[in-house]
Design a protein around this motif. Structure first.
Motif, PDB file in Angstrom:
ATOM      1  N   ASP A 124       0.854  -1.182   0.000  1.00 33.00           N
ATOM      2  CA  ASP A 124       0.000   0.000   0.000  1.00 33.00           C
ATOM      3  C   ASP A 124       0.896   1.241   0.000  1.00 33.00           C
ATOM      4  O   ASP A 124       2.130   1.113   0.036  1.00 33.00           O
ATOM      5  N   PRO A 125       0.343   2.443  -0.071  1.00 34.79           N
ATOM      6  CA  PRO A 125       1.194   3.644  -0.155  1.00 34.79           C
ATOM      7  C   PRO A 125       2.162   3.830   1.007  1.00 34.79           C
ATOM      8  O   PRO A 125       3.200   4.479   0.857  1.00 34.79           O
ATOM      9  N   ALA A 126       1.868   3.252   2.170  1.00 31.81           N
ATOM     10  CA  ALA A 126       2.771   3.368   3.322  1.00 31.81           C
ATOM     11  C   ALA A 126       3.826   2.267   3.345  1.00 31.81           C
ATOM     12  O   ALA A 126       4.689   2.263   4.210  1.00 31.81           O
ATOM     13  N   GLY A 127       3.749   1.322   2.401  1.00 32.61           N
ATOM     14  CA  GLY A 127       4.715   0.236   2.362  1.00 32.61           C
ATOM     15  C   GLY A 127       4.233  -1.048   3.009  1.00 32.61           C
ATOM     16  O   GLY A 127       4.953  -2.048   2.991  1.00 32.61           O
ATOM     17  N   ASN A 128       3.030  -1.058   3.588  1.00 28.10           N
ATOM     18  CA  ASN A 128       2.506  -2.263   4.213  1.00 28.10           C
ATOM     19  C   ASN A 128       2.335  -3.363   3.178  1.00 28.10           C
ATOM     20  O   ASN A 128       1.826  -3.125   2.087  1.00 28.10           O
ATOM     21  N   MET A 129       2.754  -4.578   3.524  1.00 35.61           N
ATOM     22  CA  MET A 129       2.611  -5.723   2.638  1.00 35.61           C
ATOM     23  C   MET A 129       1.165  -6.214   2.700  1.00 35.61           C
ATOM     24  O   MET A 129       0.651  -6.516   3.776  1.00 35.61           O
ATOM     25  N   ILE A 130       0.528  -6.288   1.539  1.00 32.24           N
ATOM     26  CA  ILE A 130      -0.830  -6.796   1.427  1.00 32.24           C
ATOM     27  C   ILE A 130      -0.790  -8.024   0.527  1.00 32.24           C
ATOM     28  O   ILE A 130      -0.333  -7.949  -0.611  1.00 32.24           O
ATOM     29  N   ARG A 131      -1.223  -9.163   1.059  1.00 34.58           N
ATOM     30  CA  ARG A 131      -1.324 -10.386   0.263  1.00 34.58           C
ATOM     31  C   ARG A 131      -2.803 -10.668   0.064  1.00 34.58           C
ATOM     32  O   ARG A 131      -3.610 -10.415   0.960  1.00 34.58           O
TER      33      ARG A 131
END
Length: 136
Positions: A124-131
């Motif tokens: 996501d835009p903050a760098g969070n990993m989304i699977r």
């Protein structure tokens, strides 16, 4: 006893980018947008699932966190190692195409994993990993 997941928290460092991503690209509903002290907490969730929410929060807002810890959190967010979330869909290819069209940072295209899951990954835009896992 009935126990459910009500909310999970992910950090954001740009509330407008977070809103655009979760609301416009993923299609989540905005359930709350609260400002306090120059910071914003934004609650989003999937349509039709009012009992499940993601709270996008300012990182390191806790006054007990040191400046060094804030720096480390910012570094981890930039690398995508601070926050993580796994979602599921019955149309992995469709949501992947939507994410690519929305300029999401793709980490992994839809793949059949050796452990039996078909999934993709992005940040996501903050760098969070989304699977995202394929259901069924």
């Amino acid at each position: 006893m009935n126990l459910t997941i009500h909310a999970t928290f992910l950090p954001h460092d740009d509330p407008e980018a977070a809103l655009a991503f979760y609301r416009d690209t993923l299609g989540f509903e905005v359930r709350g947008d609260v400002g306090y002290g120059g910071m914003r907490w934004i609650t989003v969730g999937p349509a039709g699932q009012p009992g499940t929410s993601i709270v996008l929060h300012p990182p390191a807002a806790d006054p007990g966190i040191t400046e060094e810890e804030r720096r480390i959190i910012a570094e981890m967010m930039a690398k995508g190692t601070y926050g993580m979330l796994t979602l599921a869909t019955d149309d992995l290819d469709g949501i992947f195409d939507r994410l690519q069209a929305g300029d999401a940072e793709v980490v992994q295209e839809p793949t059949d994993q050796p452990y039996g899951v078909r999934d993709c990954a992005f940040r996501d835009p903050a760098g969070n990993m989304i699977r995202i896992n394929q259901l069924g």
